[in-house]
Write an enzyme that holds these catalytic residues in place. Structure first.
Site, short mmCIF file in Angstrom:
data_model
loop_
_atom_site.label_atom_id
_atom_site.label_comp_id
_atom_site.label_asym_id
_atom_site.label_seq_id
_atom_site.Cartn_x
_atom_site.Cartn_y
_atom_site.Cartn_z
N ALA A 65 0.54 -7.92 8.27
CA ALA A 65 1.51 -8.91 8.75
C ALA A 65 1.81 -9.83 7.58
CB ALA A 65 0.90 -9.69 9.90
N GLY A 111 -2.11 -5.40 9.76
CA GLY A 111 -1.02 -4.91 10.62
C GLY A 111 -0.49 -3.56 10.19
N GLU A 114 -2.88 -1.16 11.69
CA GLU A 114 -2.63 -1.24 13.14
C GLU A 114 -1.35 -0.49 13.52
OE1 GLU A 114 -3.17 -5.59 12.97
OE2 GLU A 114 -4.48 -5.35 14.71
N GLU A 134 -8.54 -8.83 8.05
CA GLU A 134 -8.19 -10.12 8.67
C GLU A 134 -9.29 -11.16 8.60
OE1 GLU A 134 -7.28 -7.19 9.85
OE2 GLU A 134 -5.26 -7.29 10.70
N1 COA Z 1 1.84 -10.74 3.47
C1 COA Z 1 2.73 -11.32 2.64
N2 COA Z 1 2.91 -10.92 1.38
C2 COA Z 1 2.17 -9.92 0.92
C3 COA Z 1 1.22 -9.26 1.73
C4 COA Z 1 1.07 -9.71 3.06
N3 COA Z 1 0.23 -9.13 3.92
N4 COA Z 1 0.61 -8.30 1.00
C5 COA Z 1 1.19 -8.34 -0.23
N5 COA Z 1 2.12 -9.31 -0.27
C6 COA Z 1 2.97 -9.70 -1.40
C7 COA Z 1 2.21 -10.53 -2.44
O1 COA Z 1 2.13 -11.88 -2.02
C8 COA Z 1 3.07 -10.32 -3.65
O2 COA Z 1 4.22 -11.11 -3.53
P1 COA Z 1 4.74 -12.05 -4.74
O3 COA Z 1 5.03 -11.10 -5.86
O4 COA Z 1 5.96 -12.70 -4.17
O5 COA Z 1 3.62 -12.98 -5.07
C9 COA Z 1 3.51 -8.87 -3.51
O6 COA Z 1 3.36 -8.55 -2.13
C10 COA Z 1 2.66 -7.89 -4.32
O7 COA Z 1 1.30 -8.05 -3.93
P2 COA Z 1 0.10 -8.32 -4.96
O8 COA Z 1 -0.99 -9.01 -4.21
O9 COA Z 1 0.62 -8.99 -6.18
O10 COA Z 1 -0.31 -6.82 -5.31
P3 COA Z 1 -1.73 -6.32 -5.82
O11 COA Z 1 -1.53 -4.92 -6.28
O12 COA Z 1 -2.34 -7.29 -6.77
O13 COA Z 1 -2.67 -6.30 -4.51
C11 COA Z 1 -3.18 -5.89 -2.17
C12 COA Z 1 -2.40 -5.44 -3.44
C13 COA Z 1 -2.71 -5.02 -1.02
C14 COA Z 1 -4.67 -5.67 -2.40
C15 COA Z 1 -2.88 -7.38 -1.90
O14 COA Z 1 -1.49 -7.58 -1.90
C16 COA Z 1 -3.41 -7.89 -0.59
O15 COA Z 1 -4.62 -8.10 -0.46
N6 COA Z 1 -2.52 -8.11 0.43
C17 COA Z 1 -2.88 -8.69 1.68
C18 COA Z 1 -3.61 -7.69 2.54
C19 COA Z 1 -4.04 -8.33 3.84
O16 COA Z 1 -4.90 -9.18 3.89
N7 COA Z 1 -3.42 -7.89 4.94
C20 COA Z 1 -3.75 -8.34 6.25
C21 COA Z 1 -2.80 -9.39 6.68
S1 COA Z 1 -3.19 -9.93 8.32
#
Ligand code: COA
Length: 258
Positions: A65, A111, A114, A134
């Site tokens: 999400a 999400g 999910e 989460e």
């Molecule tokens: N919500 C909003 N934005 C997200 C996102 C999320 N769930 N997951 C990734 N993004 C965005 C990042 O903020 C970043 O945006 P920006 O360039 O504007 O700052 C872009 O996507 C790229 O992500 P980034 O974190 O730079 O890539 P990465 O390769 O370093 O890491 C992940 C990849 C997947 C490990 C990391 O993005 C992450 O942990 N995301 C969240 C996962 C999460 O907790 N999901 C559950 C949500 S309830």
């Protein structure tokens, strides 16, 4: 027409792609609304027998999400976020009248996992990583993750993945039974399409009934065996049953899609 999704239709198969690759295809409100709109149309479209759901790019299916969108939500806004998402997307997919295959092309987190779990089956690329992180954000899965993950992999493994906020590889997901197949990224869509090709040869009415009966077994409010009997009986009143049985007797292939 859509801002965050791409819809393609190839004969009887629709491919729906979540298209926010710069945000790793995170599910914001608009994306969920657009998916609901597209899926509602596909559910009503009798020409379509299978939907394949995937994410744009080679890095992410859906990274969850949209954290930036909900970071300042109140208790009631948080509750509504989960309720609306479940109604519009996750429960909607599970109860569609045709199978939805998740083509998990990269990160399926929160999400995103999910969403894949709400689909009727999952095929993952070798680079895919899956998890429910989460609790690392101070929240729990709210789009059905606490329910569907234990259903798919058993309570012990689900608890471990949820409590550790860990990630598993697609090979581990295959061993766990979370995904049906793991293939090279380049073969992902063609593998899903070949499963879809097999499905669309069969009776759409019977497949719709099978989805209902299987789902009923996972619903507290329903008795799966009763629903199976009811749906089995209803098939006898459908023209597709006549076509299927007549084709068998006449030693020809049935034609369910004119
Ligand atoms: N919500 C909003 N934005 C997200 C996102 C999320 N769930 N997951 C990734 N993004 C965005 C990042 O903020 C970043 O945006 P920006 O360039 O504007 O700052 C872009 O996507 C790229 O992500 P980034 O974190 O730079 O890539 P990465 O390769 O370093 O890491 C992940 C990849 C997947 C490990 C990391 O993005 C992450 O942990 N995301 C969240 C996962 C999460 O907790 N999901 C559950 C949500 S309830």
């Amino acid at each position: 027409m859509y801002q965050n999704i791409i819809l393609e239709e190839k004969s009887h198969v629709a491919i729906l792609t979540i298209n926010r690759p710069d945000q790793l295809n995170a599910l914001n409100k608009l994306t969920i609304e657009e998916l609901n709109h597209a899926l509602s149309g596909l559910n009503d479209n009798q020409q379509i027998g299978v939907v394949i759901l995937t994410g744009q790019g080679e890095k992410s299916f859906v990274a969850g999400a949209d954290i930036k969108e909900f970071a300042h939500f109140s208790i009631s806004e948080g509750g509504s976020l989960a309720q609306n998402g479940q109604n519009l997307l996750f429960d909607f997919i599970e109860n569609m009248n045709k199978p939805v295959i998740a083509a998990v092309n990269g990160f399926a987190l929160g999400g995103g996992l999910e969403l894949a779990m709400a689909c009727h089956m999952r095929v993952a690329s070798k680079n895919a990583k899956m998890g429910l992180p989460e609790v690392s954000l101070g929240v729990i899965p709210g789009y059905g993750g606490t329910q569907r993950l234990p259903q798919l992999v058993g309570r012990g493994k689900a608890n471990e993945l949820i409590f550790t906020a860990g990630m598993i590889t697609s090979e581990e997901a295959l061993v766990w039974g979370l995904v049906n197949h793991v293939v090279d990224q380049t073969d992902l869509l063609s593998t899903c399409e070949s499963i879809a090709e097999k499905i669309i040869k069969h009776s759409p009415n019977a497949i719709r009934s099978a989805i209902k009966a299987v789902n009923a077994g996972f619903s507290e409010a329903k008795n799966g065996f009763h629903i199976e009997i009811e749906e089995f009986g209803k098939c006898f009143g459908n023209a597709e049953f006549n076509e299927g049985t007549t084709a068998f007797i006449e030693k020809r292939k049935p034609n369910f899609r004119h």
